[in-house]
Structure formats: structure tokens, C-alpha cells
Design a protein around this motif. Structure first.
Motif, PDB file in Angstrom:
ATOM      1  N   THR A   1       0.834  -1.217   0.000  1.00  0.00           N
ATOM      2  CA  THR A   1       0.000   0.000   0.000  1.00  0.00           C
ATOM      3  C   THR A   1       0.861   1.256   0.000  1.00  0.00           C
ATOM      4  OG1 THR A   1      -1.754  -1.167   1.181  1.00  0.00           O
ATOM      5  CG2 THR A   1      -1.807   1.235   1.232  1.00  0.00           C
ATOM      6  N   ARG A   2       1.810   1.335   0.922  1.00  0.00           N
ATOM      7  CA  ARG A   2       2.649   2.527   1.010  1.00  0.00           C
ATOM      8  C   ARG A   2       3.458   2.729  -0.274  1.00  0.00           C
ATOM      9  NH1 ARG A   2       7.206   3.202   5.660  1.00  0.00           N
ATOM     10  NH2 ARG A   2       5.380   2.645   6.946  1.00  0.00           N
ATOM     11  N   ILE A   3       4.035   1.651  -0.784  1.00  0.00           N
ATOM     12  CA  ILE A   3       4.927   1.771  -1.934  1.00  0.00           C
ATOM     13  C   ILE A   3       4.175   2.235  -3.168  1.00  0.00           C
ATOM     14  CG2 ILE A   3       6.430   0.465  -3.484  1.00  0.00           C
ATOM     15  CD1 ILE A   3       7.202  -1.276  -1.103  1.00  0.00           C
ATOM     16  N   ILE A   4       3.014   1.643  -3.459  1.00  0.00           N
ATOM     17  CA  ILE A   4       2.302   1.999  -4.681  1.00  0.00           C
ATOM     18  C   ILE A   4       1.737   3.407  -4.593  1.00  0.00           C
ATOM     19  CG2 ILE A   4       0.061   1.056  -3.976  1.00  0.00           C
ATOM     20  CD1 ILE A   4       1.663   0.849  -7.473  1.00  0.00           C
ATOM     21  N   VAL A   5       1.309   3.832  -3.404  1.00  0.00           N
ATOM     22  CA  VAL A   5       0.784   5.200  -3.251  1.00  0.00           C
ATOM     23  C   VAL A   5       1.906   6.218  -3.447  1.00  0.00           C
ATOM     24  CG1 VAL A   5      -0.218   6.829  -1.605  1.00  0.00           C
ATOM     25  CG2 VAL A   5      -1.161   4.530  -1.799  1.00  0.00           C
ATOM     26  N   VAL A   6       3.078   5.948  -2.883  1.00  0.00           N
ATOM     27  CA  VAL A   6       4.212   6.876  -3.046  1.00  0.00           C
ATOM     28  C   VAL A   6       4.634   6.957  -4.505  1.00  0.00           C
ATOM     29  CG1 VAL A   6       6.652   7.224  -2.493  1.00  0.00           C
ATOM     30  CG2 VAL A   6       5.036   6.618  -0.691  1.00  0.00           C
ATOM     31  N   LEU A   7       4.671   5.830  -5.203  1.00  0.00           N
ATOM     32  CA  LEU A   7       5.058   5.844  -6.614  1.00  0.00           C
ATOM     33  C   LEU A   7       4.060   6.616  -7.466  1.00  0.00           C
ATOM     34  CD1 LEU A   7       6.361   2.178  -7.109  1.00  0.00           C
ATOM     35  CD2 LEU A   7       7.694   4.275  -6.806  1.00  0.00           C
ATOM     36  N   HIS A   8       2.788   6.517  -7.153  1.00  0.00           N
ATOM     37  CA  HIS A   8       1.791   7.299  -7.897  1.00  0.00           C
ATOM     38  C   HIS A   8       1.916   8.781  -7.570  1.00  0.00           C
ATOM     39  CE1 HIS A   8      -0.730   4.515 -10.188  1.00  0.00           C
ATOM     40  NE2 HIS A   8      -0.525   3.634  -9.237  1.00  0.00           N
ATOM     41  N   PHE A   9       2.194   9.115  -6.308  1.00  0.00           N
ATOM     42  CA  PHE A   9       2.439  10.511  -5.958  1.00  0.00           C
ATOM     43  C   PHE A   9       3.641  11.054  -6.720  1.00  0.00           C
ATOM     44  CE2 PHE A   9      -0.082  10.401  -1.895  1.00  0.00           C
ATOM     45  CZ  PHE A   9      -0.843  11.529  -2.181  1.00  0.00           C
ATOM     46  N   LEU A  10       4.676  10.250  -6.840  1.00  0.00           N
ATOM     47  CA  LEU A  10       5.872  10.682  -7.555  1.00  0.00           C
ATOM     48  C   LEU A  10       5.565  10.962  -9.022  1.00  0.00           C
ATOM     49  CD1 LEU A  10       8.933  11.122  -7.752  1.00  0.00           C
ATOM     50  CD2 LEU A  10       9.179   8.646  -8.064  1.00  0.00           C
ATOM     51  N   ARG A  11       4.799  10.110  -9.643  1.00  0.00           N
ATOM     52  CA  ARG A  11       4.463  10.334 -11.055  1.00  0.00           C
ATOM     53  C   ARG A  11       3.611  11.583 -11.226  1.00  0.00           C
ATOM     54  NH1 ARG A  11       1.324   5.703 -14.333  1.00  0.00           N
ATOM     55  NH2 ARG A  11      -0.388   6.421 -12.996  1.00  0.00           N
ATOM     56  N   GLN A  12       2.676  11.806 -10.317  1.00  0.00           N
ATOM     57  CA  GLN A  12       1.856  13.010 -10.396  1.00  0.00           C
ATOM     58  C   GLN A  12       2.682  14.266 -10.140  1.00  0.00           C
ATOM     59  OE1 GLN A  12      -1.333  13.203 -11.354  1.00  0.00           O
ATOM     60  NE2 GLN A  12      -1.364  10.992 -11.695  1.00  0.00           N
TER      61      GLN A  12
ATOM     62  N   LEU B   1       7.074  -2.862 -10.062  1.00  0.00           N
ATOM     63  CA  LEU B   1       8.130  -2.423  -9.155  1.00  0.00           C
ATOM     64  C   LEU B   1       7.671  -2.509  -7.704  1.00  0.00           C
ATOM     65  CD1 LEU B   1      10.890  -1.136  -8.607  1.00  0.00           C
ATOM     66  CD2 LEU B   1       9.850   1.110  -9.015  1.00  0.00           C
ATOM     67  N   ALA B   2       6.423  -2.104  -7.444  1.00  0.00           N
ATOM     68  CA  ALA B   2       5.887  -2.176  -6.082  1.00  0.00           C
ATOM     69  C   ALA B   2       5.812  -3.616  -5.590  1.00  0.00           C
ATOM     70  CB  ALA B   2       4.506  -1.522  -6.027  1.00  0.00           C
ATOM     71  N   LEU B   3       5.466  -4.546  -6.469  1.00  0.00           N
ATOM     72  CA  LEU B   3       5.399  -5.956  -6.077  1.00  0.00           C
ATOM     73  C   LEU B   3       6.779  -6.494  -5.702  1.00  0.00           C
ATOM     74  CD1 LEU B   3       2.849  -7.426  -8.655  1.00  0.00           C
ATOM     75  CD2 LEU B   3       2.551  -7.244  -6.178  1.00  0.00           C
ATOM     76  N   PHE B   4       7.777  -6.207  -6.532  1.00  0.00           N
ATOM     77  CA  PHE B   4       9.115  -6.712  -6.239  1.00  0.00           C
ATOM     78  C   PHE B   4       9.686  -6.065  -4.974  1.00  0.00           C
ATOM     79  CE2 PHE B   4       9.066  -8.202 -10.664  1.00  0.00           C
ATOM     80  CZ  PHE B   4       9.632  -9.457 -10.493  1.00  0.00           C
ATOM     81  N   LEU B   5       9.428  -4.780  -4.770  1.00  0.00           N
ATOM     82  CA  LEU B   5       9.871  -4.140  -3.526  1.00  0.00           C
ATOM     83  C   LEU B   5       9.145  -4.720  -2.320  1.00  0.00           C
ATOM     84  CD1 LEU B   5      10.094  -0.387  -4.654  1.00  0.00           C
ATOM     85  CD2 LEU B   5      11.978  -1.983  -4.256  1.00  0.00           C
TER      86      LEU B   5
ATOM     87  N   GLU C   1      -0.244   3.103   7.196  1.00  0.00           N
ATOM     88  CA  GLU C   1       0.544   3.096   5.971  1.00  0.00           C
ATOM     89  C   GLU C   1       0.134   4.247   5.049  1.00  0.00           C
ATOM     90  OE1 GLU C   1       3.076   0.306   4.757  1.00  0.00           O
ATOM     91  OE2 GLU C   1       3.187   1.087   6.788  1.00  0.00           O
ATOM     92  N   LEU C   2      -1.157   4.510   4.942  1.00  0.00           N
ATOM     93  CA  LEU C   2      -1.619   5.623   4.103  1.00  0.00           C
ATOM     94  C   LEU C   2      -1.125   6.960   4.642  1.00  0.00           C
ATOM     95  CD1 LEU C   2      -5.297   4.533   3.294  1.00  0.00           C
ATOM     96  CD2 LEU C   2      -3.350   4.586   1.724  1.00  0.00           C
ATOM     97  N   ARG C   3      -1.103   7.097   5.958  1.00  0.00           N
ATOM     98  CA  ARG C   3      -0.624   8.340   6.557  1.00  0.00           C
ATOM     99  C   ARG C   3       0.835   8.596   6.189  1.00  0.00           C
ATOM    100  NH1 ARG C   3       2.251   9.079  11.232  1.00  0.00           N
ATOM    101  NH2 ARG C   3       2.152  11.175  12.148  1.00  0.00           N
ATOM    102  N   VAL C   4       1.679   7.566   6.326  1.00  0.00           N
ATOM    103  CA  VAL C   4       3.093   7.718   5.985  1.00  0.00           C
ATOM    104  C   VAL C   4       3.265   7.965   4.489  1.00  0.00           C
ATOM    105  CG1 VAL C   4       5.334   6.560   5.998  1.00  0.00           C
ATOM    106  CG2 VAL C   4       3.786   6.287   7.929  1.00  0.00           C
ATOM    107  N   ALA C   5       2.481   7.264   3.670  1.00  0.00           N
ATOM    108  CA  ALA C   5       2.581   7.449   2.217  1.00  0.00           C
ATOM    109  C   ALA C   5       2.218   8.873   1.810  1.00  0.00           C
ATOM    110  CB  ALA C   5       1.676   6.448   1.505  1.00  0.00           C
ATOM    111  N   PHE C   6       1.214   9.442   2.433  1.00  0.00           N
ATOM    112  CA  PHE C   6       0.826  10.819   2.101  1.00  0.00           C
ATOM    113  C   PHE C   6       1.874  11.813   2.599  1.00  0.00           C
ATOM    114  CE2 PHE C   6      -3.525  11.358   0.374  1.00  0.00           C
ATOM    115  CZ  PHE C   6      -3.789  10.018   0.122  1.00  0.00           C
TER     116      PHE C   6
ATOM    117  N   MET D   1      11.754   4.742   1.343  1.00  0.00           N
ATOM    118  CA  MET D   1      10.636   3.828   1.616  1.00  0.00           C
ATOM    119  C   MET D   1      11.113   2.535   2.285  1.00  0.00           C
ATOM    120  SD  MET D   1       7.935   4.105  -1.527  1.00  0.00           S
ATOM    121  CE  MET D   1       9.123   3.584  -2.785  1.00  0.00           C
ATOM    122  N   ILE D   2      12.205   1.963   1.777  1.00  0.00           N
ATOM    123  CA  ILE D   2      12.661   0.678   2.290  1.00  0.00           C
ATOM    124  C   ILE D   2      13.220   0.805   3.704  1.00  0.00           C
ATOM    125  CG2 ILE D   2      14.227  -1.256   1.923  1.00  0.00           C
ATOM    126  CD1 ILE D   2      11.923  -1.045  -0.075  1.00  0.00           C
ATOM    127  N   THR D   3      14.018   1.850   3.940  1.00  0.00           N
ATOM    128  CA  THR D   3      14.604   2.022   5.269  1.00  0.00           C
ATOM    129  C   THR D   3      13.546   2.307   6.335  1.00  0.00           C
ATOM    130  OG1 THR D   3      15.032   4.348   4.717  1.00  0.00           O
ATOM    131  CG2 THR D   3      16.845   2.776   4.430  1.00  0.00           C
TER     132      THR D   3
END
Length: 249
Positions: free
Chosen positions: A70-81, A97-101, A183-188, A244-246
Motif C-alpha cells: 500500500t505505502r509503496i504503490i501510493v508513493v510511486l503514484h504521488f511521484l508520477r503526479q 516495481l511495487a510488487l518486487f519491492l 501506511e496511508l498516513r506515511v505514504a501521504f 521507503m525501504i529504510t
């Protein structure tokens, strides 16, 4: 010989082969029937198949709700936007990429589940109920580490659950939604930090164009190359993935 000619020749050969097979031996057919269960074992097999199908349907939800996906895919979409690159990178690439991470981050947890639950169950050392209980412990440990106490308290109050004696006694019905909103809070939060530098570039470009009287020229068209250049110069993918990983260690 052209490719189209070769293709039609292969199709003709395959059709002729199937025709010969059908005339000589007959093409085998697959039939699926529904019959009344006469023995208790037949009912058990039917229930197991239904349970397996239900699990396969719920597998995507379990992947989303109980892992770091959840966190990874939301952050990646934020990055693209924030970059403003529309559909670049494409959604399929971001999800892959989110799946492999996710598998990378969850590998220690999955290893514990395999060693303490799956392998003993396959070796018939523990029962199915014990295997599920042992498998839930590493997942609870992972989710509790990333979940705020405030979010847990919210769902304890909403569901009117009794406070558990230890954190590991937290029911999954409370832990999973609390984990997701944490997770959504951290992703935002990460998404907000990603937007700031690109927002500054957009504002500077818009101010320069307004000062030059070029109001009809879209600022996004001019700022996009500068945002991509900034992202490349600071090694943006490295920094985003590292942050994100750390956060899970």
C-alpha cells in the motif's frame, strides 16, 4: 519467403494435423459434472475447493492490506503526479516495481512463516490450526511495528473490543485496518515531501512566464524538462526507494 506466407503455412499444417487426429483417434474432451455427495469425504473435498477459490479471490486484498504494498504503490503514484509525466512510467511498471519491492521488504517475514508454519505443517509436525497461528505471529509483528497506537485505539473503540493483555493478542480485525491507515498516513507524508521541490519549480516557471508576458504558454510544458532534470541529477529513484525501504527497518 514473407512472414505472412510462413504464418499461413503453419496455420494450414496445424489445421491439417488436428483434422487427421480427430479422424483417427478423436480429440479428447473435458467434462465437469455436479453430482450428489454420498460420503462425508466428498463433502470435505468440496468445502476445501470452495475455501481455496475464496482464498484466491481474497489474495489481492490480503496482499494490499497486510504488506507494505500500500505505502509503496501510493508513493510511486504521488511521484508520477508530482513529476507531471502523465502515464510515464506506466501503471503496469509501477505495480510491478511495487510488487518486487514488497517481496524484498517482506522476505524476512515470509522466511519466518515458511520455517515456523509451512514446513512443519507439510512435515505433519503441527496441525492446520497451529500452522495458521504460527503464520500469524510474524505478520502481526511486522504490522504492529508499523502501526500507531492511536490507530489501534480507534478501532478498539469502534469495534468495542476488550484491550488485549499483550500486543500479539491484538485481533486481526483490528490490526489490519489500523495498519492500512497508518501506511496511508506515511505514504501521504512522503508524497507531500515529493511535491514540494517540483511545486517550487512550477511556481518559478509560472512567475517567469508571467513577467515575460507569455501568459498563453502553459507553464507545465516549460517546467517539465526542469523537473525531470532535477530528479535525474539528485538520483531521485535511489532516494525515493531508499526512504521507503529504510522505513521498515
Amino acid at each position: 519467403m514473407r512472414r505472412s506466407t510462413k504464418r499461413w503455412i503453419l496455420v494450414a499444417i496445424a489445421t491439417l494435423s488436428l483434422t487427421c487426429l480427430a479422424s483417427a483417434q478423436g480429440i479428447p474432451k473435458l467434462t465437469i459434472g455436479v453430482q450428489n455427495a454420498t460420503e462425508p469425504q466428498d463433502v470435505v473435498v468440496t468445502i476445501q475447493i470452495l475455501a481455496l477459490l475464496t482464498f484466491l479471490i481474497m489474495a489481492p486484498a490480503l496482499l494490499l492490506m497486510t504488506t507494505c504494498f500500500t505505502r509503496i504503490i501510493v508513493v510511486l503514484h504521488f511521484l508520477r503526479q508530482a513529476l507531471g509525466t502523465q502515464q510515464t512510467p506506466p501503471t503496469q511498471l509501477l505495480v510491478g516495481l511495487a510488487l518486487f519491492l514488497t517481496f524484498f521488504v517482506m522476505s524476512p517475514t515470509l522466511t519466518q512463516i515458511n520455517d515456523k508454519a509451512l514446513q512443519p505443517y507439510l512435515a505433519k509436525q503441527i496441525s492446520q490450526a497451529q500452522a495458521l497461528q504460527e503464520a500469524s505471529k510474524p505478520m502481526k509483528t511486522f504490522m504492529l511495528k508499523q502501526t500507531r497506537d492511536v490507530d489501534l485505539g480507534l478501532f478498539f473503540r469502534l469495534g468495542r473490543y476488550d484491550q488485549p493483555k499483550t500486543a500479539m493478542d491484538t485481533p486481526m480485525a483490528v490490526l489490519i485496518p489500523a495498519f492500512v491507515i497508518s501506511e496511508l498516513r506515511v505514504a501521504f507524508q512522503i508524497g507531500f515531501l515529493l511535491y514540494l521541490p517540483f511545486l517550487i519549480i512550477d511556481m518559478v516557471v509560472a512567475a517567469v512566464l508571467l513577467a515575460m508576458g507569455m501568459m498563453m504558454l502553459p507553464p507545465v510544458m516549460i517546467s517539465l524538462p526542469f523537473k525531470i532534470l532535477l530528479f535525474v541529477l539528485v538520483d531521485g529513484w535511489y532516494l525515493v526507494i531508499q526512504s521507503m525501504i529504510t522505513g521498515y527497518y
